[in-house]
Design an enzyme around this catalytic site. Structure first.
Site, short mmCIF file in Angstrom:
data_model
loop_
_atom_site.label_atom_id
_atom_site.label_comp_id
_atom_site.label_asym_id
_atom_site.label_seq_id
_atom_site.Cartn_x
_atom_site.Cartn_y
_atom_site.Cartn_z
N LYS A 101 0.92 -1.28 -0.06
CA LYS A 101 -0.02 -0.02 -0.04
C LYS A 101 0.98 1.46 -0.17
O LYS A 101 0.50 2.25 -0.59
CB LYS A 101 -0.91 -0.10 1.10
CG LYS A 101 -1.98 -0.82 1.09
CD LYS A 101 -3.20 -0.66 1.96
CE LYS A 101 -4.62 -1.38 1.62
NZ LYS A 101 -4.33 -2.87 1.94
N GLU A 123 -10.21 7.44 3.99
CA GLU A 123 -10.90 6.42 5.01
C GLU A 123 -10.25 5.14 4.99
O GLU A 123 -9.31 4.96 4.14
CB GLU A 123 -12.36 6.20 4.28
CG GLU A 123 -12.52 5.24 3.19
CD GLU A 123 -11.98 5.65 1.97
OE1 GLU A 123 -12.01 6.95 1.44
OE2 GLU A 123 -11.29 4.96 1.14
N SER A 388 1.42 -9.88 -1.45
CA SER A 388 1.35 -8.33 -1.20
C SER A 388 1.57 -7.86 0.29
O SER A 388 1.86 -6.68 0.41
CB SER A 388 -0.17 -7.84 -1.45
OG SER A 388 -1.04 -9.09 -0.64
C1 LIG Z 1 -5.34 -4.07 1.33
C2 LIG Z 1 -4.49 -5.14 1.09
C3 LIG Z 1 -4.74 -6.01 0.02
C4 LIG Z 1 -6.10 -5.70 -0.83
O1 LIG Z 1 -5.88 -4.65 -1.66
P1 LIG Z 1 -5.65 -4.60 -3.17
O2 LIG Z 1 -6.11 -3.38 -3.67
O3 LIG Z 1 -6.74 -5.47 -3.54
O4 LIG Z 1 -4.29 -4.96 -3.35
C5 LIG Z 1 -3.98 -7.08 -0.19
N1 LIG Z 1 -2.98 -7.59 0.55
C6 LIG Z 1 -2.65 -6.82 1.54
C7 LIG Z 1 -1.65 -7.08 2.39
C8 LIG Z 1 -3.23 -5.60 1.87
O5 LIG Z 1 -3.02 -4.96 2.97
#
Ligand SMILES: *Cc1c(COP(=O)(O)O)cnc(C)c1O
Length: 405
Positions: A101, A123, A388
């Site tokens: 993020k 938000e 992610s």
């Molecule tokens: C917020 C988040 C997501 C989901 O958000 P996307 O916009 O779909 O990428 C996925 N993995 C993690 C670790 C997150 O914090």
């Protein structure tokens, strides 16, 4: 590469079009006063963000503060256990604050600063976007208002504490169900009043134009790095790549590095407890076309046509729609979207932790679970998974609900 008559050599420049459409998905469906603010952001994006100065500064920040480039790790033990396919992960969990993020938050807040704004507004639901925003705002010395439902404030105490320590102002939203939907409405309302001094920063590739484009472009670094690193490591491209899809930002950035390649691409949505409406958040799989939060995409609707209640074990994935680019890439068949349920997710969470000593976010565990499943269907080859985020935030919950496996 041409796919379904779309030229992917020039795809990133041509999609979305000037009005923010990916095919029929995307656009901007918002009140007029907010449209003026969006036009200002779009104009600033195409001038400021394409300037040498902005690009250089963002690159320096990514290198010196964020920890980029993040590495790719080969999952040797897990691969051997599953068969002859080699699994790899792109380590977005090693970003500062523990997830992808920050890639777009640093970009969005740097843009706000270059635009001469004093404040950023956002938000948050589970608090992950709020923490990344609070970090970016503190880095650039901007005021930061984070709108959050009172129910979520109670549930997500550690993230609320993080935001406050970083100097953000957490604004409690008490009306309605007092969760993410109400927080979005309250943040938009505040933005409509404050847009002269503030910029609204969205948390994924959703919302009105230019956000789906801007957030994808800030996340493009993930796909660009991953492609170059993978080719350097192995001498070839992966056969398949996988990412989880909530709003779709980590997937959009990761995929964008490989769209023009002969690589199978999979986006994974949460099947939660099952296929009944309310038990999952697999909008691309089970949804229909509709408009919400200012954009046209595929969404899950209730009997009144309103955004339906959704559920996933991963709070970062429980959103009743997905970014318009994903709806488009699905419609032309360039990306395949599939689902993974809670059980498979928790199994992958423990397997990656035990066998590869990486504790993944539950969101990312969906992609890992699918990668493992896909590996079993292939004779040989390689799969690259976008990890992610890291799972520190999820540990207490997993142990409490599922125990140690
Ligand atoms: C917020 C988040 C997501 C989901 O958000 P996307 O916009 O779909 O990428 C996925 N993995 C993690 C670790 C997150 O914090």
């Amino acid at each position: 590469m041409k796919f379904n008559n779309i030229d992917f050599d020039t795809y990133l420049k041509n999609y979305p079009d000037e009005k923010g459409y990916f095919g029929k998905y995307g656009g901007s469906y918002i009140p007029e006063n907010l449209q003026a603010a969006m036009d200002e952001i779009t104009e600033a994006y195409f001038t400021i963000c394409k300037s040498r100065k902005f690009i250089d500064e963002l690159r320096r920040i990514r290198r010196e503060f964020q920890g980029r480039p993040t590495p790719i790790s080969h999952l040797e033990r897990l691969s051997t256990k599953l068969g002859n396919v080699q699994l790899y992960v792109k380590r977005e969990d090693l970003n500062h604050t523990g997830a992808h993020k920050l890639n777009h938050c640093m970009g969005e807040v740097l843009l706000a600063k270059y635009m001469g704004k004093k404040k950023v507004i956002a938000e948050t639901g589970a608090g992950q976007h709020g923490v990344a925003m609070a970090t970016a705002a503190a880095y650039f010395g901007m005021e930061c208002d984070i709108y959050m439902g009172s129910v979520d404030i109670k549930k997500q105490a550690p993230n609320v504490a993080r935001m406050k320590i970083l100097g953000a102002n957490v604004v409690e939203v008490t009306h309605g169900l007092a969760t993410l939907k109400e927080a979005v409405d309250a943040a938009f309302e505040a933005y409509a009043k404050e847009y002269k001094d503030a910029v609204y920063c969205i948390g994924s590739v959703v919302g009105p134009h230019p956000f789906p484009m801007m957030v994808r472009d800030f996340q493009h670094v993930v796909g660009e790095e991953a492609r170059a690193q993978f080719v350097q490591m192995t001498g070839e491209l992966p056969d398949a790549i996988v990412a989880c899809v909530g709003g779709g930002s980590n997937a959009a950035g990761f995929f964008s590095g490989f769209l023009n390649d002969p690589v199978d691409i999979y986006g994974i949505e949460p099947l939660g407890r099952g296929t009944a409406l309310g038990d999952h958040a697999a909008s691309l799989q089970y949804g229909t076309e509709g408009i919400m939060h200012g954009f046209n995409s595929i969404m899950l609707k209730d009997e009144n046509g309103e955004p339906a209640p959704v559920y996933s074990v991963a709070s970062g994935l429980d959103y009743p729609s997905s970014g318009p680019e994903h709806a488009f890439l699905q419609s032309i068949g360039r990306v395949k979207y599939d689902v993974i349920d809670d059980e498979e997710t928790i199994d992958a969470f423990f397997k990656l932790s035990r066998m590869e000593c990486i504790i993944p976010a539950i969101e990312s565990s969906h992609a890992v679970a699918f990668g493992m499943k896909l590996a079993k269907t292939m004779e040989h080859g390689s799969i690259l998974i976008n990890l992610s985020g890291r799972g520190d935030k999820d540990m207490d919950y997993v142990i409490e609900k599922y125990g140690i496996r």
